[in-house]
Write a protein that holds these residues in place. Structure first.
Motif, mmCIF file in Angstrom:
data_model
loop_
_atom_site.group_PDB
_atom_site.id
_atom_site.type_symbol
_atom_site.label_atom_id
_atom_site.label_comp_id
_atom_site.label_asym_id
_atom_site.label_seq_id
_atom_site.Cartn_x
_atom_site.Cartn_y
_atom_site.Cartn_z
ATOM 1 N N LYS A 39 -62.666 33.469 65.147
ATOM 2 C CA LYS A 39 -62.913 34.561 65.794
ATOM 3 C C LYS A 39 -64.382 34.718 66.386
ATOM 4 C CE LYS A 39 -59.366 37.116 63.360
ATOM 5 N NZ LYS A 39 -59.217 38.121 62.572
ATOM 6 N N GLY A 40 -65.260 33.621 66.159
ATOM 7 C CA GLY A 40 -66.441 33.606 66.458
ATOM 8 C C GLY A 40 -67.479 34.341 65.398
ATOM 9 N N LEU A 41 -66.831 35.043 64.372
ATOM 10 C CA LEU A 41 -67.578 35.753 63.275
ATOM 11 C C LEU A 41 -68.746 34.942 62.606
ATOM 12 C CD1 LEU A 41 -64.858 37.765 61.905
ATOM 13 C CD2 LEU A 41 -66.498 38.582 63.591
ATOM 14 N N ALA A 42 -68.386 33.816 62.332
ATOM 15 C CA ALA A 42 -69.346 32.844 61.255
ATOM 16 C C ALA A 42 -70.559 32.475 62.592
ATOM 17 C CB ALA A 42 -68.915 31.643 61.043
ATOM 18 N N THR A 43 -70.344 32.248 63.768
ATOM 19 C CA THR A 43 -71.460 32.075 64.849
ATOM 20 C C THR A 43 -72.254 33.667 64.979
ATOM 21 O OG1 THR A 43 -70.216 30.639 65.942
ATOM 22 C CG2 THR A 43 -72.223 31.592 66.992
ATOM 23 N N GLU A 44 -71.850 34.264 64.937
ATOM 24 C CA GLU A 44 -72.354 35.644 65.085
ATOM 25 C C GLU A 44 -73.297 36.136 63.736
ATOM 26 O OE1 GLU A 44 -71.012 40.531 65.607
ATOM 27 O OE2 GLU A 44 -69.969 38.919 66.704
ATOM 28 N N PHE A 45 -72.550 35.706 62.438
ATOM 29 C CA PHE A 45 -73.088 35.962 61.450
ATOM 30 C C PHE A 45 -74.572 34.950 61.327
ATOM 31 C CE2 PHE A 45 -74.384 34.092 57.248
ATOM 32 C CZ PHE A 45 -74.876 35.262 56.551
ATOM 33 N N LEU A 91 -66.245 44.215 58.701
ATOM 34 C CA LEU A 91 -66.251 44.313 60.151
ATOM 35 C C LEU A 91 -66.812 45.543 60.396
ATOM 36 C CD1 LEU A 91 -62.759 42.881 61.087
ATOM 37 C CD2 LEU A 91 -64.966 41.963 61.802
ATOM 38 N N LEU A 92 -67.550 45.909 61.353
ATOM 39 C CA LEU A 92 -68.072 47.337 61.525
ATOM 40 C C LEU A 92 -66.970 48.344 61.378
ATOM 41 C CD1 LEU A 92 -71.021 47.317 64.502
ATOM 42 C CD2 LEU A 92 -71.301 47.772 62.054
ATOM 43 N N ASP A 93 -65.980 48.029 62.038
ATOM 44 C CA ASP A 93 -64.810 49.074 62.155
ATOM 45 C C ASP A 93 -64.154 49.077 60.713
ATOM 46 O OD1 ASP A 93 -63.254 46.737 62.437
ATOM 47 O OD2 ASP A 93 -62.580 47.213 64.276
ATOM 48 N N SER A 94 -64.346 48.423 59.663
ATOM 49 C CA SER A 94 -63.546 48.089 58.693
ATOM 50 C C SER A 94 -64.599 47.819 57.557
ATOM 51 C CB SER A 94 -62.635 47.505 58.480
ATOM 52 O OG SER A 94 -61.739 47.415 57.397
ATOM 53 N N PRO A 95 -65.903 48.629 57.213
ATOM 54 C CA PRO A 95 -66.905 48.340 56.336
ATOM 55 C C PRO A 95 -66.505 48.227 54.803
ATOM 56 C CG PRO A 95 -67.009 50.667 57.061
ATOM 57 C CD PRO A 95 -65.920 50.155 57.864
ATOM 58 N N GLY A 148 -66.231 38.218 53.932
ATOM 59 C CA GLY A 148 -66.994 37.014 53.755
ATOM 60 C C GLY A 148 -68.365 37.267 52.849
ATOM 61 N N PHE A 149 -69.121 36.177 52.669
ATOM 62 C CA PHE A 149 -70.380 36.102 52.039
ATOM 63 C C PHE A 149 -71.049 35.319 52.818
ATOM 64 C CE2 PHE A 149 -67.586 37.848 48.745
ATOM 65 C CZ PHE A 149 -68.179 38.884 48.218
ATOM 66 N N GLY A 150 -72.551 35.535 52.807
ATOM 67 C CA GLY A 150 -73.348 34.721 53.220
ATOM 68 C C GLY A 150 -74.682 34.970 53.307
ATOM 69 N N GLY A 151 -75.754 34.199 53.602
ATOM 70 C CA GLY A 151 -76.897 34.468 53.676
ATOM 71 C C GLY A 151 -78.130 33.226 53.431
ATOM 72 N N LEU A 152 -79.221 33.805 53.191
ATOM 73 C CA LEU A 152 -80.196 32.650 52.873
ATOM 74 C C LEU A 152 -80.653 32.583 51.435
ATOM 75 C CD1 LEU A 152 -82.202 34.239 55.849
ATOM 76 C CD2 LEU A 152 -80.733 32.067 55.977
ATOM 77 N N SER A 153 -80.772 31.527 51.043
ATOM 78 C CA SER A 153 -81.324 31.108 49.740
ATOM 79 C C SER A 153 -82.171 29.931 49.780
ATOM 80 C CB SER A 153 -80.079 30.847 48.929
ATOM 81 O OG SER A 153 -79.422 29.774 49.273
ATOM 82 N N ILE A 154 -82.910 29.597 48.641
ATOM 83 C CA ILE A 154 -83.655 28.527 48.285
ATOM 84 C C ILE A 154 -82.844 27.480 47.632
ATOM 85 C CG2 ILE A 154 -86.057 27.507 47.327
ATOM 86 C CD1 ILE A 154 -86.874 30.826 47.975
#
Length: 178
Positions: free
Chosen positions: A105-111, A68-72, A77-83
């Motif tokens: 909390k809608g964080l997965a959609t935001e991510f 979270l921005l207010d708790s860096p 979580g972890f996520g991203g793009l891979s092949i």
């Protein structure tokens, strides 16, 4: 490649993320819909992290540690793009997993929205896909909210029911983001 959204901070994974990776991916609750099950031990998490670090070195993209921005300092979580390769196809794969306290909390959609934008604008992918278990309704909703559409069943885990392949082309994304 550090990226921010309205609530999230995404930074490329570091070797020091291994304890957080194991905490999240080793948790049976976060693996409810994963037939492969949780990571068995910290050594397995180290192996995965080495592969993720190599992807950043080789391709200039990969998985981010998400906070979270207010708790860096706290990885949620972890996520991203891979092949990834499934059966006879290669895909530009969108993947993510959040700790249970971040759910609902809608964080997965935001991510996912941010990762798609990054993949299409920065990496210039022509298509991004995701693989999800049929019974994982929350993740399926995230994919549909972010514009991905169901393509077909895909066999991704030996001796398990098929998963569902969702996908979004850059042209579809550009039409939807106007």
């Amino acid at each position: 490649m550090h990226v921010e959204t309205s609530r999230l901070s995404l930074r490329p994974v570091l070797a020091t993320d291994v304890a957080d990776l194991y905490r999240i991916y080793g948790d049976p609750a976060t693996n409810t819909f994963n037939p492969a099950g949780p990571y068995p031990d910290i050594d397995y998490a180290k192996t995965v992290l080495i592969r993720w670090l190599d992807l950043w070195q080789t391709h200039g993209f990969g998985n981010w540690a998400i906070s979270l921005l207010d708790s860096p300092e706290t990885v949620i979580g972890f996520g991203g793009l891979s092949i990834r390769s499934y059966e006879d196809i290669m895909i530009n794969n969108l993947g993510y997993r959040f700790s249970t306290e971040a759910w609902g909390k809608g964080l997965a959609t935001e991510f996912a929205t941010c990762a798609l934008k990054y993949g299409f604008e920065n990496i210039e992918f022509s298509e991004i896909s995701a693989v999800v278990r049929e019974n994982h309704l929350a993740s399926r909703k995230v994919l549909m909210k972010t514009g991905l559409r169901y393509i077909k069943e895909i066999h991704d885990v030996k001796d398990a029911p098929p998963s569902l392949l969702y996908s979004l082309t850059v042209d579809e994304w550009l039409r939807n983001s106007k």
